[in-house]
Design a protein around this motif. Structure first.
Motif, short mmCIF file in Angstrom:
data_model
loop_
_atom_site.label_atom_id
_atom_site.label_comp_id
_atom_site.label_asym_id
_atom_site.label_seq_id
_atom_site.Cartn_x
_atom_site.Cartn_y
_atom_site.Cartn_z
N ALA A 1 7.49 5.71 12.05
CA ALA A 1 7.98 6.04 10.71
C ALA A 1 6.93 6.82 9.91
CB ALA A 1 8.38 4.77 9.96
N SER A 2 5.68 6.37 9.97
CA SER A 2 4.63 7.07 9.22
C SER A 2 4.36 8.45 9.82
CB SER A 2 3.35 6.24 9.18
OG SER A 2 2.83 6.04 10.49
N CYS A 3 4.44 8.56 11.13
CA CYS A 3 4.23 9.86 11.79
C CYS A 3 5.34 10.83 11.41
CB CYS A 3 4.20 9.68 13.30
SG CYS A 3 2.93 8.54 13.87
N THR A 4 6.55 10.33 11.33
CA THR A 4 7.69 11.16 10.95
C THR A 4 7.53 11.66 9.52
OG1 THR A 4 9.12 9.93 12.44
CG2 THR A 4 10.21 11.20 10.72
N LEU A 5 7.06 10.80 8.64
CA LEU A 5 6.82 11.20 7.25
C LEU A 5 5.74 12.27 7.21
CD1 LEU A 5 7.34 10.89 4.24
CD2 LEU A 5 5.69 9.01 4.23
N HIS A 6 4.68 12.08 7.96
CA HIS A 6 3.59 13.05 8.00
C HIS A 6 4.07 14.43 8.46
CE1 HIS A 6 -0.18 15.03 8.89
NE2 HIS A 6 0.13 15.08 10.17
N MET A 7 4.96 14.45 9.44
CA MET A 7 5.43 15.72 10.01
C MET A 7 6.61 16.31 9.23
SD MET A 7 5.18 14.86 14.02
CE MET A 7 3.68 14.24 14.74
N GLY A 8 7.03 15.63 8.18
CA GLY A 8 8.13 16.15 7.36
C GLY A 8 9.48 15.95 8.01
N GLY A 9 9.59 15.02 8.93
CA GLY A 9 10.84 14.79 9.64
C GLY A 9 11.72 13.73 9.01
N HIS A 10 11.34 13.24 7.84
CA HIS A 10 12.13 12.21 7.18
C HIS A 10 13.40 12.81 6.57
CE1 HIS A 10 9.39 14.05 4.35
NE2 HIS A 10 10.19 13.70 3.36
N VAL A 11 14.31 11.96 6.20
CA VAL A 11 15.59 12.41 5.66
C VAL A 11 15.37 12.97 4.26
CG1 VAL A 11 17.89 11.67 4.92
CG2 VAL A 11 16.88 10.71 7.00
N ARG A 12 15.90 14.14 4.05
CA ARG A 12 15.79 14.79 2.74
C ARG A 12 17.04 15.63 2.56
NH1 ARG A 12 11.14 16.41 0.12
NH2 ARG A 12 9.92 16.35 2.02
N VAL A 13 17.53 15.68 1.34
CA VAL A 13 18.68 16.53 1.04
C VAL A 13 18.11 17.88 0.61
CG1 VAL A 13 20.73 16.82 -0.38
CG2 VAL A 13 20.02 14.54 0.34
N ASP A 14 18.14 18.84 1.53
CA ASP A 14 17.49 20.14 1.31
C ASP A 14 18.36 21.16 0.59
OD1 ASP A 14 15.01 19.57 2.31
OD2 ASP A 14 15.49 20.21 4.34
N VAL A 15 19.55 20.80 0.20
CA VAL A 15 20.44 21.78 -0.42
C VAL A 15 19.77 22.41 -1.65
CG1 VAL A 15 22.68 22.10 -1.56
CG2 VAL A 15 22.48 20.59 0.42
N LEU A 16 19.19 21.59 -2.49
CA LEU A 16 18.52 22.11 -3.68
C LEU A 16 17.01 22.22 -3.48
CD1 LEU A 16 20.42 20.06 -6.40
CD2 LEU A 16 20.83 22.43 -5.71
N TYR A 17 16.44 21.29 -2.77
CA TYR A 17 14.99 21.19 -2.60
C TYR A 17 14.39 22.48 -2.06
CZ TYR A 17 10.48 19.20 -1.13
OH TYR A 17 9.15 18.94 -0.96
N GLN A 18 15.04 23.11 -1.11
CA GLN A 18 14.50 24.33 -0.48
C GLN A 18 14.37 25.48 -1.47
OE1 GLN A 18 17.09 25.34 2.71
NE2 GLN A 18 18.89 25.61 1.42
#
Length: 173
Positions: free
Chosen positions: A66-83
């Motif tokens: 879980a921590s490795c995934t967060l570090h690599m940016g692989g966590h769940v995110r709603v990118d519709v607006l964020y990007q």
């Protein structure tokens, strides 16, 4: 700023080293699964400890990953607006998200699992299956370990956001 950058490097380094280690777990799980199948159907022999090992490795993969995934940016995110956001807005969202959601979740999991894990260690809990792994307490220890590692990585992500925000302020001066 030097302390901030050093802290980020240390915490991210921990996640990177951990990801290199746990990256081998899927291969090990596959090999153990093949071994279990060959023993059972090829030789008529059950291998409870090997079967449980796959479960333990699966738990380790997800809980420690879980921590490795967060570090690599692989966590769940709603990118519709964020990007579409600026780096400054993204930094604010990331920092506030980790402070409001990730860190409280880690604290909840850590505190809620404390008695569960301690009781398991005190009893030196073993598998209920004959021939199973006599270390269920180690499997249960993955709960607070995940909470701690994820909290440390969230702190690193918060520091990265602060670094971005400070850099943005410095550039505008």
């Amino acid at each position: 700023m030097v302390v901030l950058i050093s802290s980020i490097r240390i915490l991210d380094g921990l996640s990177q080293r951990l990801s290199h280690i746990i990256g081998w777990l899927p291969l090990l799980m596959a090999l153990l699964t093949v071994l279990v199948v060959v023993l059972r159907y090829g030789f008529g022999v059950g291998a409870i400890a090997a079967q449980e090992s796959v479960i333990y490795l699966h738990g380790a993969l997800f809980m420690l990953g879980a921590s490795c995934t967060l570090h690599m940016g692989g966590h769940v995110r709603v990118d519709v607006l964020y990007q579409r956001f600026t780096p400054r807005t993204k930094a604010w969202i990331d920092a506030l998200g980790h402070v409001m959601f990730t860190l409280p979740l880690c604290a909840l999991v850590g505190f809620a699992s404390q008695d569960y894990v301690i009781e398991s260690w005190v009893a030196r809990e073993t598998s209920p299956e004959p021939g199973g792994i006599p270390a269920v307490f180690l499997l249960k220890t993955l709960l607070p370990a995940m909470a701690l590692l994820l909290a440390l990585q969230a702190l690193s992500e918060i520091m990265k956001s602060l670094k971005t925000l400070v850099a943005e302020v410095s550039q505008s001066d």
